[in-house]
Design a protein around this motif. Structure first.
Motif, PDB file in Angstrom:
ATOM      1  N   ASN A 188      -1.507   1.010   5.612  1.00 35.02           N
ATOM      2  CA  ASN A 188      -1.032   0.462   4.955  1.00 35.02           C
ATOM      3  C   ASN A 188      -0.561   1.576   3.538  1.00 35.02           C
ATOM      4  OD1 ASN A 188      -1.423  -0.922   2.543  1.00 35.02           O
ATOM      5  ND2 ASN A 188      -2.988  -0.408   2.030  1.00 35.02           N
ATOM      6  N   GLU A 189       0.592   2.240   4.898  1.00 30.07           N
ATOM      7  CA  GLU A 189       1.011   3.190   4.239  1.00 30.07           C
ATOM      8  C   GLU A 189       0.451   4.401   4.183  1.00 30.07           C
ATOM      9  OE1 GLU A 189       3.561   2.376   0.277  1.00 30.07           O
ATOM     10  OE2 GLU A 189       4.380   0.535   1.443  1.00 30.07           O
ATOM     11  N   ASP A 190      -0.659   4.751   4.711  1.00 34.26           N
ATOM     12  CA  ASP A 190      -1.684   5.439   5.187  1.00 34.26           C
ATOM     13  C   ASP A 190      -1.879   5.863   3.623  1.00 34.26           C
ATOM     14  OD1 ASP A 190      -0.343   6.648   7.397  1.00 34.26           O
ATOM     15  OD2 ASP A 190       1.248   7.413   6.556  1.00 34.26           O
ATOM     16  N   ARG A 191      -2.516   4.676   2.986  1.00 34.03           N
ATOM     17  CA  ARG A 191      -3.680   4.809   1.624  1.00 34.03           C
ATOM     18  C   ARG A 191      -4.648   3.889   2.600  1.00 34.03           C
ATOM     19  NH1 ARG A 191       0.302   1.628  -1.850  1.00 34.03           N
ATOM     20  NH2 ARG A 191       0.341   0.698  -0.996  1.00 34.03           N
ATOM     21  N   ARG A 217      -5.288  -4.675   2.927  1.00 31.61           N
ATOM     22  CA  ARG A 217      -4.278  -3.721   1.899  1.00 31.61           C
ATOM     23  C   ARG A 217      -4.101  -5.051   0.805  1.00 31.61           C
ATOM     24  NH1 ARG A 217       0.573  -3.263   4.320  1.00 31.61           N
ATOM     25  NH2 ARG A 217      -0.132  -2.772   6.239  1.00 31.61           N
ATOM     26  N   THR A 236      -4.625   9.260  -0.441  1.00 30.74           N
ATOM     27  CA  THR A 236      -3.125   9.008  -0.102  1.00 30.74           C
ATOM     28  C   THR A 236      -2.351  10.401   0.673  1.00 30.74           C
ATOM     29  OG1 THR A 236      -1.992  10.215  -2.303  1.00 30.74           O
ATOM     30  CG2 THR A 236      -3.041   7.388  -2.216  1.00 30.74           C
TER      31      THR A 236
END
Length: 316
Positions: A72-75, A155, A35
């Protein structure tokens, strides 16, 4: 989706000498979850079969120039073989020692679209898989070591992994102790009872022998209750039974094999360990705590804990 960073010398040594050997004994294949702020190694969070193990590191503890990017929200999450990762780190260390090399880099190359189906082998790896590439530059040469990884999780799978992680990080109030290794040679099932007084009672029973250990007046994380007067004159079994009847203790049974796996995390050299039972006896949790060097202050940049599934009474 991209990931690029440089491992610090301390980060390489931390993984090589302590955490990767310990995590490999819990299970050879695990998920790596990256993350914006953390790097995590996760065992059995999605399949729920066996010991769940969560090792989490602040990114600054392991990396310099940490860059991560995904829709994916930087994940980013994927699975890998810990033995192969350890081999790559050992290769980098050998070059560092021989040539005075610079800090090794770690990059993610050519990840395929995680939402496109591909034919996988039994281990979950494919011929078109991406890989982590470790590049170590010495004074006279540079070496690149590629570690194959699975296709990145989609995702939906990442959201499921995050939900499982959130649940796994709900930790119970627990006392500190050190279960005896000798118990694992007696039987396959272990009864664990924990009171709010700071008492931990372990017992293994077979058709021929019953063997147990009791640890009393341990430090408790959270609210602590006072033991009733006269408890000191009772047997361990009687004290435990009365504490359960008063709602001040819980008892579960777990597999000795699972406990032995969780104890392998002592290879990571924690400063202390805590044991607790989740509400309604959902699982037995083992929390390993690390201190800042030379202090008794908790190092919040590292966390490691295991959750052991409990056995149903009929099965036990």
């Amino acid at each position: 989706m991209k990931f690029k960073a440089s491992l610090t010398h301390d980060g390489v040594n931390l993984l090589d000498r302590r955490f990767l050997p310990a995590l490999d004994k819990v299970g050879r294949i695990c998920h790596v979850y990256l993350t914006r702020d953390h790097a995590m190694f996760l065992h059995n969070l999605l399949n729920g079969d066996g010991v769940q193990c969560v090792a989490q590191f602040d990114k600054d503890l392991l990396f310099l120039d940490y860059r991560i990017s995904s829709k994916n929200e930087d994940r980013i999450a994927f699975s890998l073989d810990l033995a192969l990762l350890h081999r790559a780190l050992r290769s980098a260390l050998s070059i560092l020692q021989r040539q005075g090399a610079v800090i090794p880099g770690q990059r993610w190359f050519s990840p395929p679209d995680p939402d496109q189906a591909s034919e996988e082998d039994p281990c979950g790896f494919t011929a078109t898989n991406p890989f982590l590439s470790f590049e170590t530059k010495g004074h006279k040469s540079a070496v690149i070591h590629d570690v194959p990884i699975s296709r990145p999780l989609s995702r939906d799978d990442v959201m499921e992994l995050q939900a499982a992680l959130d649940m796994a990080q709900q930790l119970p109030q627990v006392p500190a102790s050190e279960p005896g290794e000798r118990l694992k040679n007696v039987g396959d099932l272990l009864s664990v009872s924990i009171t709010q007084y700071g008492d931990l009672h372990l017992q293994v029973s077979t058709g021929l022998v019953t063997m147990g250990s009791e640890f009393r007046r341990l430090r408790v994380l959270g609210d602590r209750a006072d033991a009733p007067l006269g408890n000191q004159n009772l047997t361990a079994a009687s004290r435990t039974r009365l504490a359960i009847e008063r709602g001040e203790a819980q008892s579960v049974q777990v597999s000795m094999k699972h406990l032995s796996k969780s104890l392998q995390c002592h290879s990571a050299k924690p400063d202390c360990a805590y044991y607790g039972i989740a509400p309604q006896g959902a699982c037995l949790t083992v929390i390993y705590q690390f201190f800042q060097p030379g202090t008794r202050q908790m190092d919040k940049s590292i966390s490691l804990h295991c959750r052991l599934p409990v056995l149903e009474p009929d099965y036990a």
